[in-house]
Design a protein around this motif. Structure first.
Motif, PDB file in Angstrom:
ATOM      1  N   TYR A 115       0.461   5.353   1.027  1.00  0.00           N
ATOM      2  CA  TYR A 115      -0.343   6.373   1.683  1.00  0.00           C
ATOM      3  C   TYR A 115       0.437   7.679   1.668  1.00  0.00           C
ATOM      4  O   TYR A 115       1.664   7.704   1.514  1.00  0.00           O
ATOM      5  CB  TYR A 115      -0.623   5.989   3.150  1.00  0.00           C
ATOM      6  N   TYR A 155       0.841  -1.196   0.000  1.00  0.00           N
ATOM      7  CA  TYR A 155       0.000   0.000   0.000  1.00  0.00           C
ATOM      8  C   TYR A 155       0.880   1.252   0.000  1.00  0.00           C
ATOM      9  O   TYR A 155       1.939   1.279   0.615  1.00  0.00           O
ATOM     10  CB  TYR A 155      -0.866   0.044   1.266  1.00  0.00           C
ATOM     11  N   PHE A 181       4.295  -0.693   8.418  1.00  0.00           N
ATOM     12  CA  PHE A 181       4.579   0.562   7.733  1.00  0.00           C
ATOM     13  C   PHE A 181       6.074   0.861   7.724  1.00  0.00           C
ATOM     14  O   PHE A 181       6.797   0.574   8.694  1.00  0.00           O
ATOM     15  CB  PHE A 181       3.859   1.722   8.431  1.00  0.00           C
ATOM     16  N   GLY A 182       6.503   1.481   6.626  1.00  0.00           N
ATOM     17  CA  GLY A 182       7.823   2.055   6.591  1.00  0.00           C
ATOM     18  C   GLY A 182       7.845   3.402   7.306  1.00  0.00           C
ATOM     19  O   GLY A 182       6.790   3.913   7.703  1.00  0.00           O
ATOM     20  N   SER A 183       9.021   3.972   7.436  1.00  0.00           N
ATOM     21  CA  SER A 183       9.154   5.242   8.160  1.00  0.00           C
ATOM     22  C   SER A 183       8.854   6.447   7.285  1.00  0.00           C
ATOM     23  O   SER A 183       8.852   7.575   7.760  1.00  0.00           O
ATOM     24  CB  SER A 183      10.540   5.363   8.774  1.00  0.00           C
ATOM     25  N   PHE A 232       4.022   7.239   2.793  1.00  0.00           N
ATOM     26  CA  PHE A 232       4.230   5.996   3.530  1.00  0.00           C
ATOM     27  C   PHE A 232       3.926   4.792   2.655  1.00  0.00           C
ATOM     28  O   PHE A 232       3.005   4.817   1.847  1.00  0.00           O
ATOM     29  CB  PHE A 232       3.299   5.929   4.755  1.00  0.00           C
ATOM     30  N   LYS A 254      -2.055  -7.925   9.174  1.00  0.00           N
ATOM     31  CA  LYS A 254      -1.444  -6.809   9.889  1.00  0.00           C
ATOM     32  C   LYS A 254      -0.571  -6.034   8.927  1.00  0.00           C
ATOM     33  O   LYS A 254       0.254  -6.614   8.227  1.00  0.00           O
ATOM     34  CB  LYS A 254      -0.612  -7.345  11.054  1.00  0.00           C
ATOM     35  N   LEU A 255      -0.767  -4.734   8.905  1.00  0.00           N
ATOM     36  CA  LEU A 255       0.029  -3.865   8.050  1.00  0.00           C
ATOM     37  C   LEU A 255       1.291  -3.432   8.772  1.00  0.00           C
ATOM     38  O   LEU A 255       1.245  -3.026   9.938  1.00  0.00           O
ATOM     39  CB  LEU A 255      -0.763  -2.616   7.654  1.00  0.00           C
TER      40      LEU A 255
END
Lengths: 115, 116
Positions: free
Chosen positions: A35, A33, A106-108, A91, A103-104
């Motif tokens: 964002y 994904y 996320f990168g920073s 993101f 469960k997702l």
């Protein structure tokens, strides 16, 4: 296990230039994904890949944004030409398809500044 | 239309005090509900999620949240805040799209400051 990695962490470009953001998901994660968070506003969905296919790209702002995920591994998000309103934090997140346990991760994020 | 409201942009609490972060949502069906936390320079980390069942959900770092269908709320709580809890907190909702979770709708976030 490596997490979701995004490159670069920061990018400063001038209006009209091109920028390419990269996301390396966790190995084996089919879902990827993108964002974006514009300063002071909510994080908004851009698009969703399942492997190399675009499952949902309804959040892409306009045709200046192009996302790819060749081979179903890493993904790139290109902005061409960049405009001032494209500034924000981009993101990337990845997940395995797993029903209610999905469960997702996320990168920073990539902080993009268009001047 | 789906939306998430976090009415508090910034909250300041003293270390050791209790905490409640508010979240209200608008969604067509019973959504999946999440709380994420972002510390400086880090990605969003999942604190807890609600899919179904017990409406009081326990998460990591001592956080819990309660789903109240009648109020369309999913408030996050912690009985005693630690200085390391200072971060930005995001509430999010999602539906199911086929076999995957689908897109998340986020609130604007609540920035938590903790005084020593």
């Amino acid at each position: 296990e490596a997490g979701v990695t995004q490159f670069p962490s920061h990018s400063v470009i001038e209006k009209g230039q091109t920028v390419t953001l990269r996301c390396d998901p966790i190995s084996g994660h089919d879902n990827l994904y993108w964002y974006r968070r514009v300063m002071g506003k909510e994080i908004k969905f851009l698009l969703h890949f399942v492997k190399e296919s675009k499952q949902d790209e309804s959040g892409m702002p306009n045709n200046r944004f192009l996302a790819e995920r060749t081979g179903g591994t890493y993904s790139t998000l290109k902005v061409q030409p960049a405009e001032l309103e494209d500034s924000g934090v981009y993101f990337c997140a990845s997940s395995q398809t797993g029903g209610s346990n999905e469960k997702l991760f996320f990168g920073s994020g990539t902080q993009l500044s268009v001047l | 239309a789906q939306s998430v409201t976090q009415p508090d942009i910034h909250i300041t609490v003293s270390e050791g005090a209790s905490l409640e972060l508010r979240c209200n949502y608008s969604y067509g069906a019973t959504p999946y509900l999440f709380w994420y936390v972002q510390s400086p320079g880090q990605g969003l980390q999942l604190l807890l999620k609600y899919f179904s069942g017990d409406t009081l959900v326990q998460g990591i770092k001592g956080f819990e949240a309660e789903f109240k269908r009648s109020q369309s709320s999913f408030n996050l709580r912690k009985p005693s805040v630690h200085w390391s809890d200072a971060a930005e907190y995001f509430c999010a909702v999602a539906g199911r799209r086929g076999s995957t979770l689908g897109r998340l709708y986020f609130g604007r976030g609540t920035q938590l400051t903790v005084w020593p």
